[in-house]
Motif scaffolding. Structure first.
Motif, mmCIF file in Angstrom:
data_model
loop_
_atom_site.group_PDB
_atom_site.id
_atom_site.type_symbol
_atom_site.label_atom_id
_atom_site.label_comp_id
_atom_site.label_asym_id
_atom_site.label_seq_id
_atom_site.Cartn_x
_atom_site.Cartn_y
_atom_site.Cartn_z
ATOM 1 N N UNK A 105 0.822 -1.213 0.000
ATOM 2 C CA UNK A 105 0.000 0.000 0.000
ATOM 3 C C UNK A 105 0.858 1.266 0.000
ATOM 4 N N UNK A 106 2.099 1.156 0.460
ATOM 5 C CA UNK A 106 3.002 2.308 0.492
ATOM 6 C C UNK A 106 3.531 2.664 -0.893
ATOM 7 N N UNK A 107 3.332 1.794 -1.847
ATOM 8 C CA UNK A 107 3.968 1.954 -3.153
ATOM 9 C C UNK A 107 2.958 2.056 -4.287
ATOM 10 N N UNK A 108 1.727 2.443 -3.950
ATOM 11 C CA UNK A 108 0.704 2.647 -4.963
ATOM 12 C C UNK A 108 0.485 4.135 -5.184
ATOM 13 N N UNK A 109 0.000 4.536 -6.363
ATOM 14 C CA UNK A 109 -0.265 5.959 -6.624
ATOM 15 C C UNK A 109 -1.207 6.546 -5.590
ATOM 16 N N UNK A 110 -0.992 7.822 -5.268
ATOM 17 C CA UNK A 110 -1.758 8.480 -4.223
ATOM 18 C C UNK A 110 -3.043 9.116 -4.710
ATOM 19 N N UNK A 111 -3.455 10.159 -3.965
ATOM 20 C CA UNK A 111 -4.767 10.745 -4.183
ATOM 21 C C UNK A 111 -4.843 11.633 -5.415
ATOM 22 N N UNK A 112 -3.727 12.208 -5.829
ATOM 23 C CA UNK A 112 -3.776 13.159 -6.939
ATOM 24 C C UNK A 112 -4.142 12.461 -8.238
ATOM 25 N N UNK A 113 -5.018 13.090 -9.017
ATOM 26 C CA UNK A 113 -5.438 12.554 -10.301
ATOM 27 C C UNK A 113 -4.863 13.408 -11.419
ATOM 28 N N UNK A 114 -4.536 12.754 -12.528
ATOM 29 C CA UNK A 114 -3.963 13.493 -13.634
ATOM 30 C C UNK A 114 -2.533 13.918 -13.335
ATOM 31 N N UNK A 115 -2.112 15.008 -13.946
ATOM 32 C CA UNK A 115 -0.752 15.492 -13.762
ATOM 33 C C UNK A 115 -0.614 16.131 -12.386
ATOM 34 N N UNK A 116 0.232 15.576 -11.499
ATOM 35 C CA UNK A 116 0.352 16.127 -10.153
ATOM 36 C C UNK A 116 0.912 17.547 -10.183
ATOM 37 N N UNK A 117 0.380 18.411 -9.327
ATOM 38 C CA UNK A 117 0.887 19.765 -9.175
ATOM 39 C C UNK A 117 1.748 19.830 -7.927
ATOM 40 N N UNK A 118 2.934 20.436 -8.011
ATOM 41 C CA UNK A 118 3.822 20.480 -6.844
ATOM 42 C C UNK A 118 3.188 21.228 -5.672
ATOM 43 N N UNK A 119 3.702 20.956 -4.503
ATOM 44 C CA UNK A 119 3.207 21.553 -3.271
ATOM 45 C C UNK A 119 3.410 23.064 -3.264
ATOM 46 N N UNK A 120 2.383 23.802 -2.856
ATOM 47 C CA UNK A 120 2.496 25.248 -2.664
ATOM 48 C C UNK A 120 2.899 25.508 -1.212
ATOM 49 N N UNK A 121 3.971 26.259 -1.031
ATOM 50 C CA UNK A 121 4.498 26.539 0.301
ATOM 51 C C UNK A 121 4.021 27.883 0.819
#
Length: 208
Positions: free
Chosen positions: A55-71
């Motif tokens: 489960x640690x190595x499956x794609x996460x919640x983001x769908x489509x092209x992931x957008x980087x984290x906004x700080x």
């Protein structure tokens, strides 16, 4: 959007003065982002880790092209606090000494190897700060002495930053002294990509 230099300075100031943190020319030469290339073989330790904890190595919640984290400043301070806490709570110990094998990737409780620090930071940043795993990427590098090493890349809209058990400061990747070899894919944590602009070792770029 906050500029790359400003974000880098703020992250450094979460823990210490940014004075003397490295060569700005080297940072500009590499740029704020790692450039990923073709797929790369997973580290042996990560292959075993994924077999034990799929489960640690499956794609996460983001769908489509992931957008980087906004700080933002509040988030940066919380990231820095977790980084410092993990570095202080976990004792460095090799897999050979602790488990009797060359590579064993796992979540540490009291002691662990470099990749174990990175795994624990990854999980805590995801669970406590809700940072998507697509922005928390295990990364394999080579130290100036030629030894392999693992760090955690924080992938943000303003650049890639490194959480490292050998340095309690969070640095832009370009200000670390490592040659960058490969890292997890932002699309699939079970896959890895080569880093095409990370081969030059920045000797003396930062204190180790």
């Amino acid at each position: 959007m906050v500029g790359f230099r400003a974000i880098g300075a703020t992250l450094l100031l979460c823990l210490t003065s940014a004075a003397g943190t490295g060569d700005a020319g080297a940072m500009e030469a590499r740029g704020p982002f790692m450039q990923v290339g073709v797929s790369a073989p997973r580290p042996i330790g990560h292959q075993d880790f994924c077999r034990r904890l799929p489960d640690e190595c499956r794609p996460g919640e983001k769908k489509g092209l992931p957008q980087p984290l906004a700080l933002d400043p509040a988030l940066m301070h919380r990231i820095a606090a977790i980084n410092t806490l993990v570095n202080s709570q976990i004792k460095a110990e090799s897999d050979e000494d602790r488990y009797g094998v060359e590579e064993y990737w796992t979540y540490p409780t009291t002691a662990g190897d470099c990749e174990d620090y990175a795994l624990l930071k990854r999980r805590r940043l995801h669970e406590e700060l809700k940072i998507d795993y697509a922005d928390l990427l295990l990364t394999v590098v080579k130290k100036t002495n030629g030894e392999g090493h693992a760090v955690l890349t924080l992938h943000t809209a303003d650049g890639d930053f490194i959480l490292d058990n050998l340095n309690w400061r969070i640095l832009p990747w370009s200000r670390t002294p490592y040659a960058y070899l490969k890292r997890q894919s932002v699309d699939d944590p079970g896959k890895w990509n080569r880093i095409t602009n990370g081969r030059d070792i920045l000797v003396g770029a930062v204190a180790r």
